[in-house]
Write an enzyme that holds these catalytic residues in place. Structure first.
Site, PDB file in Angstrom:
ATOM      1  N   CYS A 159       0.904  -1.150   0.000  1.00 27.24           N
ATOM      2  CA  CYS A 159       0.000   0.000   0.000  1.00 27.24           C
ATOM      3  C   CYS A 159       0.940   1.196   0.000  1.00 27.24           C
ATOM      4  O   CYS A 159       1.558   1.493   1.019  1.00 27.24           O
ATOM      5  CB  CYS A 159      -0.913   0.034   1.217  1.00 27.24           C
ATOM      6  SG  CYS A 159      -1.878   1.555   1.242  1.00 27.24           S
TER       7      CYS A 159
ATOM      8  N   CYS B 193      -0.469   4.146   2.494  1.00 27.83           N
ATOM      9  CA  CYS B 193      -0.494   3.959   3.949  1.00 27.83           C
ATOM     10  C   CYS B 193      -0.258   2.487   4.277  1.00 27.83           C
ATOM     11  O   CYS B 193       0.863   2.017   4.150  1.00 27.83           O
ATOM     12  CB  CYS B 193      -1.784   4.494   4.555  1.00 27.83           C
ATOM     13  SG  CYS B 193      -3.280   4.044   3.671  1.00 27.83           S
ATOM     14  N   SER B 194      -1.287   1.761   4.676  1.00 28.28           N
ATOM     15  CA  SER B 194      -1.027   0.376   5.076  1.00 28.28           C
ATOM     16  C   SER B 194      -2.242  -0.508   4.860  1.00 28.28           C
ATOM     17  O   SER B 194      -2.487  -1.420   5.634  1.00 28.28           O
ATOM     18  CB  SER B 194      -0.607   0.335   6.542  1.00 28.28           C
ATOM     19  OG  SER B 194      -1.620   0.938   7.329  1.00 28.28           O
ATOM     20  N   CYS B 195      -3.039  -0.250   3.812  1.00 35.68           N
ATOM     21  CA  CYS B 195      -4.233  -1.052   3.554  1.00 35.68           C
ATOM     22  C   CYS B 195      -3.820  -2.518   3.372  1.00 35.68           C
ATOM     23  O   CYS B 195      -2.815  -2.815   2.723  1.00 35.68           O
ATOM     24  CB  CYS B 195      -4.952  -0.538   2.313  1.00 35.68           C
ATOM     25  SG  CYS B 195      -5.502   1.156   2.538  1.00 35.68           S
TER      26      CYS B 195
HETATM   27 FE    FE Z   1      -3.347   2.051   2.980  1.00 34.59          FE
END
Ligand code: FE
Length: 200
Positions: free
Chosen positions: A104, A107-109
């Site tokens: 991602c 961010c951190s999906c």
């Molecule tokens: Fe994300």
């Protein structure tokens, strides 16, 4: 949470979480039972064991695999694994010619219900920046030497769409049961930063 079984001092984050939890409970914004259910969910229910079960079943059941690749979200939902951050999932199959890897960049999906909470490196800036620019370099750092004949595809997750990599079934696993196969499937192999090793 992590300190339940030992006496190490709480980290700054843990202290903040505790303080936040107390305030939410005191103000009556959440009740204890709800809080316990949420904690139980992330401690015991979600995690890479769910993804590993999907992979092992896909390796042994061609019809299930076809369904999973065609409609990842629907198939995962049918098994009761949709939940928070678990809807809209596409499954990308690794083959002898194509290796898939997930990032991602924003961010951190990440598909929580089937892989658990994302590892720290997945959320780190170097991984997010380099996964797209230099996926082979990242793979090398994870101990995977990807042959030049194999195309490496990088999938950028977002809030609307997350990915699960279906790793290749390892050589030597022909006689294993679905449970034994599931035990071989690592979290990183389902992110695509690793492969499932051949059985000797
Ligand atoms: Fe994300």
């Amino acid at each position: 949470m992590a300190n339940k079984n030992h006496r190490a001092p709480l980290s700054d984050t843990q202290l903040r979480v505790k303080a936040l939890e107390s305030v939410l409970l005191e103000k009556g914004l959440v009740d204890q039972a709800t809080m316990d259910a949420i904690i139980d969910n992330y401690e015991n229910k979600v995690g890479p064991h769910n993804g590993a079960r999907l992979v092992a079943r896909a390796w042994t059941d061609p019809e299930f695999k076809a369904q999973l690749l065609k409609d990842g979200s629907g198939t995962i939902a049918k098994l009761g694994l949709a939940g928070i951050e678990g809807t809209h999932i596409e499954v990308k199959e690794n083959t002898a010619d194509v290796h898939n890897m997930v990032v991602c960049t924003l961010c951190s999906c990440y598909p929580w219900t089937i892989l658990g909470l994302p590892p720290t490196w997945y959320k780190s800036t170097p991984y997010r920046a380099r996964a797209v620019r230099d996926p082979r370099g990242i793979l090398k750092e994870f101990g995977v030497e990807m042959s030049e004949d194999v195309e490496v595809r990088v999938w950028d997750s977002n809030a609307e769409l997350r990915y699960l990599v279906l790793p290749m079934r390892p050589e030597g696993s022909e006689n294993l049961t679905e449970d034994e196969l599931a035990a071989l499937v690592t979290r990183d192999s389902m992110i695509g930063t690793s492969v499932v090793d051949a059985i000797n």
